[in-house]
Scaffold this motif. Structure first.
Motif, PDB file in Angstrom:
ATOM      1  N   MET A  43     -33.482 148.367   0.055  1.00 44.81           N
ATOM      2  CA  MET A  43     -32.519 147.405  -0.574  1.00 44.81           C
ATOM      3  C   MET A  43     -32.987 146.079  -0.700  1.00 44.81           C
ATOM      4  O   MET A  43     -34.302 145.660   0.089  1.00 44.81           O
ATOM      5  N   ILE A  44     -32.242 145.141  -1.311  1.00 42.92           N
ATOM      6  CA  ILE A  44     -32.817 143.672  -1.189  1.00 42.92           C
ATOM      7  C   ILE A  44     -31.826 142.750  -0.358  1.00 42.92           C
ATOM      8  O   ILE A  44     -30.584 143.063  -0.463  1.00 42.92           O
ATOM      9  N   ALA A  45     -32.325 142.307   0.795  1.00 50.74           N
ATOM     10  CA  ALA A  45     -31.667 141.516   1.844  1.00 50.74           C
ATOM     11  C   ALA A  45     -31.924 139.974   1.779  1.00 50.74           C
ATOM     12  O   ALA A  45     -32.858 139.661   1.520  1.00 50.74           O
ATOM     13  N   PHE A  63     -35.770 142.351  -6.997  1.00 54.02           N
ATOM     14  CA  PHE A  63     -34.373 142.500  -7.240  1.00 54.02           C
ATOM     15  C   PHE A  63     -34.044 143.818  -7.662  1.00 54.02           C
ATOM     16  O   PHE A  63     -35.132 144.621  -8.205  1.00 54.02           O
ATOM     17  N   MET A  64     -32.953 144.367  -7.776  1.00 54.72           N
ATOM     18  CA  MET A  64     -32.545 145.807  -8.382  1.00 54.72           C
ATOM     19  C   MET A  64     -31.949 145.468  -9.506  1.00 54.72           C
ATOM     20  O   MET A  64     -30.882 144.714  -9.651  1.00 54.72           O
ATOM     21  N   ARG A  65     -32.096 146.384 -10.588  1.00 57.80           N
ATOM     22  CA  ARG A  65     -31.403 146.192 -11.648  1.00 57.80           C
ATOM     23  C   ARG A  65     -31.411 147.676 -12.275  1.00 57.80           C
ATOM     24  O   ARG A  65     -32.293 148.404 -12.332  1.00 57.80           O
ATOM     25  N   GLY A  66     -30.124 148.220 -12.383  1.00 57.37           N
ATOM     26  CA  GLY A  66     -29.891 149.531 -12.904  1.00 57.37           C
ATOM     27  C   GLY A  66     -30.611 150.705 -12.064  1.00 57.37           C
ATOM     28  O   GLY A  66     -31.079 151.521 -12.586  1.00 57.37           O
ATOM     29  N   GLY A  67     -30.451 150.276 -10.740  1.00 57.69           N
ATOM     30  CA  GLY A  67     -30.933 151.287  -9.790  1.00 57.69           C
ATOM     31  C   GLY A  67     -32.535 151.396  -9.603  1.00 57.69           C
ATOM     32  O   GLY A  67     -33.185 152.153  -8.611  1.00 57.69           O
ATOM     33  N   GLU A  68     -33.252 150.467 -10.224  1.00 59.05           N
ATOM     34  CA  GLU A  68     -34.625 150.349 -10.265  1.00 59.05           C
ATOM     35  C   GLU A  68     -35.074 149.074  -9.441  1.00 59.05           C
ATOM     36  O   GLU A  68     -34.388 147.865  -9.652  1.00 59.05           O
ATOM     37  N   LEU A  69     -36.116 149.265  -8.756  1.00 57.00           N
ATOM     38  CA  LEU A  69     -36.699 147.911  -8.097  1.00 57.00           C
ATOM     39  C   LEU A  69     -37.650 147.567  -8.761  1.00 57.00           C
ATOM     40  O   LEU A  69     -38.550 147.869  -9.294  1.00 57.00           O
ATOM     41  N   PHE A  70     -37.684 145.940  -8.946  1.00 58.78           N
ATOM     42  CA  PHE A  70     -38.596 145.186  -9.559  1.00 58.78           C
ATOM     43  C   PHE A  70     -39.059 143.871  -8.637  1.00 58.78           C
ATOM     44  O   PHE A  70     -38.347 143.506  -7.973  1.00 58.78           O
ATOM     45  N   ILE A  71     -40.529 144.065  -8.338  1.00 60.07           N
ATOM     46  CA  ILE A  71     -41.044 143.266  -7.364  1.00 60.07           C
ATOM     47  C   ILE A  71     -41.591 141.955  -8.417  1.00 60.07           C
ATOM     48  O   ILE A  71     -42.182 142.131  -9.306  1.00 60.07           O
ATOM     49  N   THR A  72     -41.041 140.772  -7.573  1.00 59.61           N
ATOM     50  CA  THR A  72     -41.519 139.569  -8.471  1.00 59.61           C
ATOM     51  C   THR A  72     -42.716 139.037  -7.495  1.00 59.61           C
ATOM     52  O   THR A  72     -43.084 137.954  -8.303  1.00 59.61           O
ATOM     53  N   GLY A  73     -43.020 139.319  -6.426  1.00 63.83           N
ATOM     54  CA  GLY A  73     -44.084 138.503  -5.649  1.00 63.83           C
ATOM     55  C   GLY A  73     -43.899 138.769  -4.124  1.00 63.83           C
ATOM     56  O   GLY A  73     -43.215 139.336  -3.749  1.00 63.83           O
ATOM     57  N   TRP A  74     -44.914 138.124  -3.514  1.00 65.00           N
ATOM     58  CA  TRP A  74     -45.007 138.240  -1.911  1.00 65.00           C
ATOM     59  C   TRP A  74     -44.554 136.962  -1.589  1.00 65.00           C
ATOM     60  O   TRP A  74     -44.854 135.756  -1.968  1.00 65.00           O
ATOM     61  N   GLU A 134     -30.191 139.641  -7.780  1.00 59.80           N
ATOM     62  CA  GLU A 134     -30.556 138.581  -6.974  1.00 59.80           C
ATOM     63  C   GLU A 134     -31.854 138.893  -6.413  1.00 59.80           C
ATOM     64  O   GLU A 134     -32.026 139.888  -5.397  1.00 59.80           O
ATOM     65  N   VAL A 135     -32.795 137.710  -6.397  1.00 64.58           N
ATOM     66  CA  VAL A 135     -34.152 138.036  -5.816  1.00 64.58           C
ATOM     67  C   VAL A 135     -34.120 137.382  -4.377  1.00 64.58           C
ATOM     68  O   VAL A 135     -33.958 136.420  -3.946  1.00 64.58           O
ATOM     69  N   ARG A 136     -34.624 138.639  -3.616  1.00 63.57           N
ATOM     70  CA  ARG A 136     -34.566 138.194  -2.134  1.00 63.57           C
ATOM     71  C   ARG A 136     -35.652 138.987  -1.400  1.00 63.57           C
ATOM     72  O   ARG A 136     -36.446 139.763  -2.275  1.00 63.57           O
ATOM     73  N   LYS A 137     -35.595 139.362  -0.152  1.00 65.39           N
ATOM     74  CA  LYS A 137     -36.691 140.223   0.506  1.00 65.39           C
ATOM     75  C   LYS A 137     -36.461 141.660   0.097  1.00 65.39           C
ATOM     76  O   LYS A 137     -35.280 142.043   0.384  1.00 65.39           O
ATOM     77  N   ILE A 138     -37.472 142.439   0.154  1.00 62.66           N
ATOM     78  CA  ILE A 138     -37.366 143.689   0.076  1.00 62.66           C
ATOM     79  C   ILE A 138     -37.225 144.449   1.595  1.00 62.66           C
ATOM     80  O   ILE A 138     -38.585 144.156   2.138  1.00 62.66           O
ATOM     81  N   TRP A 139     -36.468 145.221   1.705  1.00 59.21           N
ATOM     82  CA  TRP A 139     -36.376 145.907   3.044  1.00 59.21           C
ATOM     83  C   TRP A 139     -36.559 147.437   2.700  1.00 59.21           C
ATOM     84  O   TRP A 139     -35.563 147.868   1.697  1.00 59.21           O
ATOM     85  N   VAL A 140     -37.236 148.239   3.350  1.00 57.26           N
ATOM     86  CA  VAL A 140     -37.314 149.714   3.036  1.00 57.26           C
ATOM     87  C   VAL A 140     -37.046 150.500   4.212  1.00 57.26           C
ATOM     88  O   VAL A 140     -37.185 150.178   5.598  1.00 57.26           O
ATOM     89  N   SER A 141     -36.292 151.449   4.006  1.00 57.43           N
ATOM     90  CA  SER A 141     -35.949 152.587   5.073  1.00 57.43           C
ATOM     91  C   SER A 141     -36.134 153.915   4.473  1.00 57.43           C
ATOM     92  O   SER A 141     -35.753 154.237   3.651  1.00 57.43           O
TER      93      SER A 141
END
Length: 193
Positions: free
Chosen positions: A1-3, A61-72, A15-22
């Motif tokens: 999720m994007i948190a 960010f998420m778009r259409g159920g897909e994760l897009f990584i913008t950077g670190w 919305e670009v924010r931090k990626i959290w994984v579970s």
């Protein structure tokens, strides 16, 4: 999720924010480092109490159920409260003149007299056509200035072979910055304004 790291809530799509994984495959923490483990591996959402999550350190960010990584997050450049993605600034720089080597440059935030400033380091090709360093540095400043608000504090044009990469093909950012910090270094041309 994007948190959202401040509110600990799920972000809206795009919305670009931090990626959290579970996931069951995520580790339970760091060996013998309980404080760091708690901070990195145990966040829960504030509103729905979902979790625990792993804070990856990546932005996306998420778009259409897909994760897009913008950077670190570690490399995000923040100048006067505005976020700038180094990869985008680097791409802009590498388009300005054919003498610049693609994928061999970096954009960095440096502290200059207590103020965060933008520094660009860019390698020149091995056998470039004729170019003038001052003209190339001016064009780099103009190209970034037309698209982004921060003024470029320092531009370094590095000789071929002076920007090293990791085995996976990424520039070694920490080494690149340390090797080319102002003032002028051997193997580089720089101008500060």
């Amino acid at each position: 999720m994007i948190a959202n790291p401040e509110t600990l809530t799920r972000c809206q799509p795009d919305e670009v924010r931090k990626i959290w994984v579970s996931d069951p495959s995520v580790a339970g923490g760091y060996w013998n480092r309980p404080e760091e483990s708690e901070s990195t591996f145990c966040p829960y959402t504030a509103d729905t109490k979902e979790g625990p999550f792993l804070r990856t350190g990546d932005l996306g960010f998420m778009r259409g159920g897909e994760l897009f990584i913008t950077g670190w997050i570690k490399y995000l450049i923040i100048i006067r409260g505005t976020n700038h993605y180094p990869q985008y600034l680097e791409w802009i720089v590498q388009q300005v003149r054919p003498c610049l080597r693609p994928d061999y440059g970096g954009a960095f935030s440096i502290d200059a007299d207590g103020v965060e400033r933008l520094m660009i380091v860019q390698e020149v090709k091995r056998n470039p056509e004729e170019f003038t360093a001052d003209e190339v540095m001016t064009v780099i400043r103009q190209a970034i200035g037309e698209i982004h608000e921060p003024q470029v504090f320092a531009v370094v044009l590095a000789n071929p072979g002076n920007i090293h990469k990791t085995y996976s093909g990424k520039i070694q950012r920490r080494a690149c910055l340390q090797n080319h910090l102002p003032p002028r270094r051997v193997g580089s041309v720089s101008r500060l304004e």
